[in-house]
Design a protein around this motif. Structure first.
Motif, PDB file in Angstrom:
ATOM      1  N   ALA A  59       0.857  -1.289   0.043  1.00  0.00           N
ATOM      2  CA  ALA A  59       0.052  -0.095   0.002  1.00  0.00           C
ATOM      3  C   ALA A  59       0.893   1.170   0.072  1.00  0.00           C
ATOM      4  CB  ALA A  59      -1.188   0.080   1.195  1.00  0.00           C
ATOM      5  N   ALA A  60       2.024   1.333   0.792  1.00  0.00           N
ATOM      6  CA  ALA A  60       2.882   2.501   0.799  1.00  0.00           C
ATOM      7  C   ALA A  60       3.519   2.443  -0.715  1.00  0.00           C
ATOM      8  CB  ALA A  60       3.906   2.199   1.847  1.00  0.00           C
ATOM      9  N   ALA A  61       3.862   1.560  -1.453  1.00  0.00           N
ATOM     10  CA  ALA A  61       4.647   1.568  -2.507  1.00  0.00           C
ATOM     11  C   ALA A  61       3.464   2.419  -3.602  1.00  0.00           C
ATOM     12  CB  ALA A  61       4.737   0.476  -2.940  1.00  0.00           C
ATOM     13  N   LEU A  62       2.013   1.815  -3.410  1.00  0.00           N
ATOM     14  CA  LEU A  62       1.192   2.268  -4.470  1.00  0.00           C
ATOM     15  C   LEU A  62       0.905   3.880  -4.230  1.00  0.00           C
ATOM     16  CD1 LEU A  62      -1.340  -0.689  -4.278  1.00  0.00           C
ATOM     17  CD2 LEU A  62      -0.033  -0.150  -6.359  1.00  0.00           C
ATOM     18  N   THR A  63       0.961   4.077  -2.719  1.00  0.00           N
ATOM     19  CA  THR A  63       0.528   5.511  -2.806  1.00  0.00           C
ATOM     20  C   THR A  63       1.536   6.695  -3.057  1.00  0.00           C
ATOM     21  OG1 THR A  63      -0.904   4.781  -0.739  1.00  0.00           O
ATOM     22  CG2 THR A  63      -0.158   6.932  -0.634  1.00  0.00           C
ATOM     23  N   GLY A  64       2.762   6.109  -2.459  1.00  0.00           N
ATOM     24  CA  GLY A  64       3.842   6.797  -2.819  1.00  0.00           C
ATOM     25  C   GLY A  64       4.252   7.073  -4.103  1.00  0.00           C
ATOM     26  N   GLY A  65       4.049   5.961  -5.077  1.00  0.00           N
ATOM     27  CA  GLY A  65       4.125   5.945  -6.469  1.00  0.00           C
ATOM     28  C   GLY A  65       3.388   6.915  -7.449  1.00  0.00           C
ATOM     29  N   HIS A  88      -2.777  14.577   1.278  1.00  0.00           N
ATOM     30  CA  HIS A  88      -3.207  13.432   1.960  1.00  0.00           C
ATOM     31  C   HIS A  88      -2.337  11.981   1.766  1.00  0.00           C
ATOM     32  CE1 HIS A  88      -7.028  10.731   3.673  1.00  0.00           C
ATOM     33  NE2 HIS A  88      -5.830  10.705   4.301  1.00  0.00           N
ATOM     34  N   MET A  89      -2.141  11.898   0.475  1.00  0.00           N
ATOM     35  CA  MET A  89      -1.281  10.717  -0.140  1.00  0.00           C
ATOM     36  C   MET A  89       0.003  10.972   0.563  1.00  0.00           C
ATOM     37  SD  MET A  89      -2.499   9.911  -3.960  1.00  0.00           S
ATOM     38  CE  MET A  89      -2.132   8.122  -3.999  1.00  0.00           C
ATOM     39  N   LEU A  90       0.581  12.104   0.552  1.00  0.00           N
ATOM     40  CA  LEU A  90       2.101  12.473   1.186  1.00  0.00           C
ATOM     41  C   LEU A  90       1.825  11.692   2.840  1.00  0.00           C
ATOM     42  CD1 LEU A  90       5.008  13.506   1.124  1.00  0.00           C
ATOM     43  CD2 LEU A  90       3.976  15.709   1.708  1.00  0.00           C
ATOM     44  N   THR A  91       1.213  12.462   3.431  1.00  0.00           N
ATOM     45  CA  THR A  91       1.062  11.941   4.940  1.00  0.00           C
ATOM     46  C   THR A  91       0.695  10.481   4.759  1.00  0.00           C
ATOM     47  OG1 THR A  91      -1.146  12.557   5.009  1.00  0.00           O
ATOM     48  CG2 THR A  91       0.302  14.395   5.484  1.00  0.00           C
ATOM     49  N   ASP A  92      -0.349  10.073   4.062  1.00  0.00           N
ATOM     50  CA  ASP A  92      -0.571   8.628   4.032  1.00  0.00           C
ATOM     51  C   ASP A  92       0.745   7.598   3.839  1.00  0.00           C
ATOM     52  OD1 ASP A  92      -3.014   8.998   4.550  1.00  0.00           O
ATOM     53  OD2 ASP A  92      -3.730   8.337   2.415  1.00  0.00           O
ATOM     54  N   PHE A  93       1.588   8.124   2.803  1.00  0.00           N
ATOM     55  CA  PHE A  93       2.829   7.463   2.476  1.00  0.00           C
ATOM     56  C   PHE A  93       3.809   7.118   3.659  1.00  0.00           C
ATOM     57  CE2 PHE A  93       7.294   7.833   0.919  1.00  0.00           C
ATOM     58  CZ  PHE A  93       7.053   6.369   0.343  1.00  0.00           C
ATOM     59  N   LEU A 167      -7.921   7.025  -8.183  1.00  0.00           N
ATOM     60  CA  LEU A 167      -9.019   6.176  -7.534  1.00  0.00           C
ATOM     61  C   LEU A 167      -8.590   4.772  -7.956  1.00  0.00           C
ATOM     62  CD1 LEU A 167     -11.929   5.720  -6.775  1.00  0.00           C
ATOM     63  CD2 LEU A 167     -12.595   5.686  -9.008  1.00  0.00           C
ATOM     64  N   VAL A 168      -8.139   4.282  -8.872  1.00  0.00           N
ATOM     65  CA  VAL A 168      -7.457   2.964  -9.174  1.00  0.00           C
ATOM     66  C   VAL A 168      -6.295   2.638  -8.090  1.00  0.00           C
ATOM     67  CG1 VAL A 168      -6.332   1.489 -10.922  1.00  0.00           C
ATOM     68  CG2 VAL A 168      -8.074   3.061 -11.759  1.00  0.00           C
ATOM     69  N   VAL A 169      -5.617   3.783  -8.134  1.00  0.00           N
ATOM     70  CA  VAL A 169      -4.599   3.289  -6.954  1.00  0.00           C
ATOM     71  C   VAL A 169      -5.137   3.214  -5.734  1.00  0.00           C
ATOM     72  CG1 VAL A 169      -2.416   4.252  -6.062  1.00  0.00           C
ATOM     73  CG2 VAL A 169      -2.748   4.408  -8.387  1.00  0.00           C
ATOM     74  N   ASN A 170      -5.948   3.907  -5.267  1.00  0.00           N
ATOM     75  CA  ASN A 170      -6.407   3.873  -3.701  1.00  0.00           C
ATOM     76  C   ASN A 170      -7.377   2.631  -3.966  1.00  0.00           C
ATOM     77  OD1 ASN A 170      -5.378   6.096  -2.806  1.00  0.00           O
ATOM     78  ND2 ASN A 170      -6.730   7.334  -3.913  1.00  0.00           N
ATOM     79  N   VAL A 171      -8.097   2.202  -4.488  1.00  0.00           N
ATOM     80  CA  VAL A 171      -9.022   1.113  -4.624  1.00  0.00           C
ATOM     81  C   VAL A 171      -7.975  -0.150  -4.704  1.00  0.00           C
ATOM     82  CG1 VAL A 171     -10.248  -0.740  -5.872  1.00  0.00           C
ATOM     83  CG2 VAL A 171     -10.824   1.662  -5.712  1.00  0.00           C
ATOM     84  N   VAL A 194      -6.019   5.460   3.513  1.00  0.00           N
ATOM     85  CA  VAL A 194      -6.219   4.862   2.239  1.00  0.00           C
ATOM     86  C   VAL A 194      -7.851   5.173   2.039  1.00  0.00           C
ATOM     87  CG1 VAL A 194      -5.877   3.176   0.453  1.00  0.00           C
ATOM     88  CG2 VAL A 194      -4.255   3.464   2.221  1.00  0.00           C
ATOM     89  N   MET A 195      -8.670   4.985   2.734  1.00  0.00           N
ATOM     90  CA  MET A 195     -10.074   5.245   2.616  1.00  0.00           C
ATOM     91  C   MET A 195     -10.071   6.750   2.515  1.00  0.00           C
ATOM     92  SD  MET A 195     -13.109   4.547   1.890  1.00  0.00           S
ATOM     93  CE  MET A 195     -13.377   2.759   2.278  1.00  0.00           C
ATOM     94  N   GLY A 196      -9.537   7.391   2.989  1.00  0.00           N
ATOM     95  CA  GLY A 196      -9.652   8.899   3.037  1.00  0.00           C
ATOM     96  C   GLY A 196      -8.988   9.309   1.824  1.00  0.00           C
ATOM     97  N   ASP A 197      -7.947   8.680   1.002  1.00  0.00           N
ATOM     98  CA  ASP A 197      -7.628   8.970  -0.247  1.00  0.00           C
ATOM     99  C   ASP A 197      -8.510   8.548  -1.264  1.00  0.00           C
ATOM    100  OD1 ASP A 197      -5.102  10.091   0.167  1.00  0.00           O
ATOM    101  OD2 ASP A 197      -4.015   8.495   0.439  1.00  0.00           O
TER     102      ASP A 197
END
Length: 326
Positions: A59-65, A88-93, A167-171, A194-197
């Motif tokens: 999940a970290a790799a998908l989000t950061g990417g 949000h994705m930055l802090t999620d990462f 959306l695809v990445v977060n799903v 990730v749900m927030g993203d």
């Protein structure tokens, strides 16, 4: 608060000792591989832990990417929804990496300084992640108010394509985490991030379509506020539960008052049950201690075993330390 113990799979053990306050105690506790019965989750097996750790890393790799693409898309299109989602994705990462580090650290064995090991670090990581969600939501609300006062041009077409990619990445990331979540608060906190993203991406898609069809740009900050409110609700849930564990609160489903009353009424050998304390190392590792006064003629070892069996039956908690006043 925890009592010293020797870990052993599948059996109970007891020992006696004298306390300096003038009376002796027989003391015993049992645990079976940290399995907590029907109402309290089992402590993760090593393979389960590795599965959750792997899910966090994916999940970290998908989000950061994808984060960089959202930042660029948000800046070019002028969309607050995209920038909010990128922030949000930055802090999620960062939060996902923290959660992953918590799992790695929890692998370390207990030592004489930390007799319960490092499992509690995952709860601390969940608490920090929950707090970061509050910060993210506050920033989105502030920026949304500014955008409503001073509307800016938004490129709906570019915004739509970037939001669809997000959306695809977060799903994918949410699917990976939800499969591994179980009752682990650390993974749950990561999944909520990730749900927030994911909700941010949905809001960005909806905003972009409305802008393309109508040209009404205020929808962008308005939907961002909606996402922020949903994030705040999730953040409060994580902070409340992780804070409860950090404050040594009783595990869900364990009422010390009800446990004491039940033991006194259901077991003839128990004259009085008191000093009932329950807490959790993590959400999966609840523990309890209690002291009992014996009824006349009762045999301490038999009553101790009966008490542990009764607590296990009524609460599902396996790791219970019972002290018998003599």
């Amino acid at each position: 608060m925890g009592t010293g113990h020797k870990h052993a799979q599948g059996h109970a053990h007891g020992h006696g000792h004298e306390h300096g306050h003038g009376h002796g105690h027989g003391h015993g506790h049992g645990h079976a591989g940290h399995s907590h019965g029907p109402t309290l989750s089992a402590h993760d097996a090593p393979e389960t832990r590795r599965s959750k750790e792997r899910a966090i890393l994916i999940a970290a790799a998908l989000t950061g990417g994808f984060m960089g693409a959202e930042v660029i898309g948000g800046l070019i299109s002028g969309s607050l929804a995209l920038l909010a989602d990128a922030g949000h994705m930055l802090t999620d990462f960062a939060s996902l990496l923290l959660a992953w580090c918590a799992f790695r650290l929890a692998r370390r064995p207990a030592d004489w300084k930390r007799t319960y090991g490092f499992d509690r670090f995952s709860v601390l990581a969940a608490f920090v992640n929950g707090l970061t969600l509050f910060v993210i939501a506050a920033w989105i609300l502030f920026e949304a108010v500014r955008r409503l006062r001073d509307p800016q041009e938004v490129l709906g077409g570019l915004m739509l394509w970037v939001a669809l990619g997000g959306l695809v990445v977060n799903v994918l990331a949410f699917w990976v985490l939800s499969r591994a979540e179980g009752d682990n608060l650390n993974v749950r906190a990561a999944a909520l991030h990730v749900m927030g993203d994911l909700l941010g991406s949905v809001a960005a898609i909806a905003a972009s379509l409305i802008i393309i069809w109508t040209g009404w740009t205020p929808i962008d900050p308005i939907l961002s506020v909606l996402v922020a409110c949903i994030i705040l609700r999730s953040a409060w849930s994580v902070v409340r539960e992780s804070g409860h564990i950090l404050l040594e609160g009783a595990p869900a489903g364990f009422d010390p008052r009800a446990v004491a009353a039940d033991l006194e009424t259901s077991l003839p050998g128990v004259a009085r049950a008191h000093h009932v304390h329950a807490w959790s190392i993590t959400q999966e590792r609840p523990m309890a201690t209690l002291e009992i006064d014996l009824a006349p003629g009762a045999v301490a070892d038999e009553v101790r075993r009966a008490v542990k069996d009764r607590v296990r039956e009524t609460t599902g908690m396996e790791h219970v330390t019972v002290e018998v006043a003599t």
